[in-house]
Design a protein around this motif. Structure first.
Motif, PDB file in Angstrom:
ATOM      1  N   ALA A 193     -14.180 -12.562  39.683  1.00  0.00           N
ATOM      2  CA  ALA A 193     -13.170 -11.513  39.513  1.00  0.00           C
ATOM      3  C   ALA A 193     -13.369 -10.733  38.220  1.00  0.00           C
ATOM      4  CB  ALA A 193     -11.775 -12.129  39.527  1.00  0.00           C
ATOM      5  N   ASP A 194     -14.218 -11.242  37.316  1.00  0.00           N
ATOM      6  CA  ASP A 194     -14.477 -10.564  36.041  1.00  0.00           C
ATOM      7  C   ASP A 194     -15.474  -9.441  36.284  1.00  0.00           C
ATOM      8  OD1 ASP A 194     -14.774  -9.850  33.400  1.00  0.00           O
ATOM      9  OD2 ASP A 194     -16.040 -11.573  32.886  1.00  0.00           O
ATOM     10  N   THR A 195     -14.985  -8.328  36.811  1.00  0.00           N
ATOM     11  CA  THR A 195     -15.860  -7.258  37.267  1.00  0.00           C
ATOM     12  C   THR A 195     -16.568  -6.527  36.129  1.00  0.00           C
ATOM     13  OG1 THR A 195     -13.951  -5.753  37.314  1.00  0.00           O
ATOM     14  CG2 THR A 195     -14.532  -6.889  39.365  1.00  0.00           C
ATOM     15  N   ASN A 196     -16.009  -6.547  34.914  1.00  0.00           N
ATOM     16  CA  ASN A 196     -16.662  -5.863  33.791  1.00  0.00           C
ATOM     17  C   ASN A 196     -17.417  -6.825  32.876  1.00  0.00           C
ATOM     18  OD1 ASN A 196     -14.508  -7.126  32.620  1.00  0.00           O
ATOM     19  ND2 ASN A 196     -13.699  -5.322  31.560  1.00  0.00           N
ATOM     20  N   LEU A 203      -5.297  -7.687  33.674  1.00  0.00           N
ATOM     21  CA  LEU A 203      -4.187  -7.713  34.628  1.00  0.00           C
ATOM     22  C   LEU A 203      -4.647  -7.206  35.988  1.00  0.00           C
ATOM     23  CD1 LEU A 203      -1.227  -8.179  35.257  1.00  0.00           C
ATOM     24  CD2 LEU A 203      -0.729  -5.881  34.381  1.00  0.00           C
ATOM     25  N   LEU A 204      -5.485  -6.167  36.008  1.00  0.00           N
ATOM     26  CA  LEU A 204      -5.974  -5.624  37.277  1.00  0.00           C
ATOM     27  C   LEU A 204      -6.843  -6.648  37.996  1.00  0.00           C
ATOM     28  CD1 LEU A 204      -6.178  -3.181  39.174  1.00  0.00           C
ATOM     29  CD2 LEU A 204      -8.172  -2.434  37.851  1.00  0.00           C
ATOM     30  N   GLU A 205      -7.736  -7.318  37.239  1.00  0.00           N
ATOM     31  CA  GLU A 205      -8.606  -8.319  37.851  1.00  0.00           C
ATOM     32  C   GLU A 205      -7.809  -9.518  38.348  1.00  0.00           C
ATOM     33  OE1 GLU A 205     -12.584  -7.378  35.144  1.00  0.00           O
ATOM     34  OE2 GLU A 205     -11.052  -8.796  34.451  1.00  0.00           O
ATOM     35  N   THR A 207      -4.691  -9.474  39.276  1.00  0.00           N
ATOM     36  CA  THR A 207      -3.944  -9.034  40.456  1.00  0.00           C
ATOM     37  C   THR A 207      -4.803  -9.120  41.710  1.00  0.00           C
ATOM     38  OG1 THR A 207      -2.600  -7.534  39.103  1.00  0.00           O
ATOM     39  CG2 THR A 207      -2.638  -7.129  41.472  1.00  0.00           C
ATOM     40  N   ARG A 208      -6.100  -8.813  41.549  1.00  0.00           N
ATOM     41  CA  ARG A 208      -7.008  -8.890  42.692  1.00  0.00           C
ATOM     42  C   ARG A 208      -7.153 -10.348  43.152  1.00  0.00           C
ATOM     43  NH1 ARG A 208      -8.931  -6.764  47.262  1.00  0.00           N
ATOM     44  NH2 ARG A 208     -11.180  -7.082  47.533  1.00  0.00           N
ATOM     45  N   VAL A 209      -7.241 -11.285  42.214  1.00  0.00           N
ATOM     46  CA  VAL A 209      -7.319 -12.705  42.574  1.00  0.00           C
ATOM     47  C   VAL A 209      -6.069 -13.121  43.340  1.00  0.00           C
ATOM     48  CG1 VAL A 209      -7.403 -15.049  41.654  1.00  0.00           C
ATOM     49  CG2 VAL A 209      -8.815 -13.271  40.623  1.00  0.00           C
ATOM     50  N   ILE A 210      -4.906 -12.696  42.850  1.00  0.00           N
ATOM     51  CA  ILE A 210      -3.647 -13.045  43.512  1.00  0.00           C
ATOM     52  C   ILE A 210      -3.596 -12.434  44.914  1.00  0.00           C
ATOM     53  CG2 ILE A 210      -1.145 -12.757  43.418  1.00  0.00           C
ATOM     54  CD1 ILE A 210      -1.405 -12.806  40.359  1.00  0.00           C
ATOM     55  N   GLU A 211      -4.105 -11.204  45.041  1.00  0.00           N
ATOM     56  CA  GLU A 211      -4.111 -10.542  46.345  1.00  0.00           C
ATOM     57  C   GLU A 211      -4.936 -11.343  47.354  1.00  0.00           C
ATOM     58  OE1 GLU A 211      -5.800  -6.408  48.395  1.00  0.00           O
ATOM     59  OE2 GLU A 211      -5.838  -6.677  46.216  1.00  0.00           O
ATOM     60  N   LEU A 212      -6.117 -11.802  46.939  1.00  0.00           N
ATOM     61  CA  LEU A 212      -6.952 -12.582  47.849  1.00  0.00           C
ATOM     62  C   LEU A 212      -6.310 -13.930  48.157  1.00  0.00           C
ATOM     63  CD1 LEU A 212     -10.489 -11.787  46.353  1.00  0.00           C
ATOM     64  CD2 LEU A 212      -9.488 -10.879  48.459  1.00  0.00           C
TER      65      LEU A 212
END
Length: 239
Positions: A193-196, A203-205, A207-212
């Motif tokens: 999830a650490d896209t950068n 927080l954005l990354e 949130t993506r983990v929580i979404e999945l």
């Protein structure tokens, strides 16, 4: 340590079992400690109930020698990325000059530095050897860091060797290797999830983990996801 019970208390400090003249305060303070001060110290405390003697505390005096340490941050390196190395250089007295030398891994290059870097420092893009010099020497210890560029094809653990050199006013040099010697830097293992690749979940990354994680099949949370190119992290909600 502190005495408890019914005051008043009287104190007598001892060294190797012998009373220390004048050492009758609740605290024992030693200034300008030398090798002759080595020994086992204890205190006898007396009140109306009697006298109790504390356990002994051993004092050892070691000569102060230059020492140097270095370590990497962010869990290691990623091929094609950067890695930051932090350094501490401690010494005694007022040397005429100081020098820090680093043998860089093959293909790695100096990118930037920060902290107390001295009046001579590596040039951008320096490879093989990076050097810093402080003339005259500032008050120690010195803390500084530098960032290295990692080759795109780098694999496996690499080693960094650093040497600190203290030059006395009389011209004699004292050399010490930075510890650990060598400093191994492994490949960093990060979260997908650490896209950068900053080794943090924003927080954005997050949130993506929580979404999945919250993927559902009907009313049941499945937490399933699948590989899918083109998304921000290479995944999509499953199944």
């Amino acid at each position: 340590m502190a005495a408890t019970g019914t005051p008043p208390f009287s104190h007598q400090w001892t060294k190797n079992g012998a009373p220390i003249p004048g050492a009758t305060a609740a605290e024992l303070n030693l200034a300008n400690v030398q090798a002759a001060d080595e020994g086992v110290y204890a205190v006898a405390v007396t009140n109306s109930a009697g006298t109790e003697t504390s356990l002994g505390a051993a004092l050892r005096v070691f000569p102060f020698l230059p020492y140097a340490t270095h370590d990497y941050t962010n869990g290691g390196y990623r091929a094609g990325g950067t890695v930051r190395v932090t350094n501490t250089f401690a010494f005694s007295g007022a040397p005429a000059s100081l020098r820090w030398e680093v043998l860089l891994p093959a293909g790695w290059s100096f990118l930037a530095g920060s902290g107390s870097q001295g009046d001579v420092r590596p040039v951008l893009g320096a490879t093989s050897l990076a050097e810093w010099t402080w003339t005259p020497a500032p008050a120690g210890p010195i803390d500084f860091s530098y960032t290295l560029a990692v080759p795109v094809g780098q694999t496996g653990s690499v080693q960094v060797v650093a040497r600190a050199i203290v030059r006395a006013t009389a011209g004699a040099d004292t050399e010490v290797l930075a510890r650990p010697d060598p400093r191994s830097i492994p490949v960093a293992v990060g979260h997908s999830a650490d896209t950068n690749s900053d080794f943090r979940l924003s927080l954005l990354e997050l949130t993506r983990v929580i979404e999945l994680y919250n993927t559902r099949a009907g009313t049941t949370r499945t937490g399933q996801y699948r590989v899918q190119a083109g998304t921000e992290d290479g995944f999509a909600a499953g199944p």
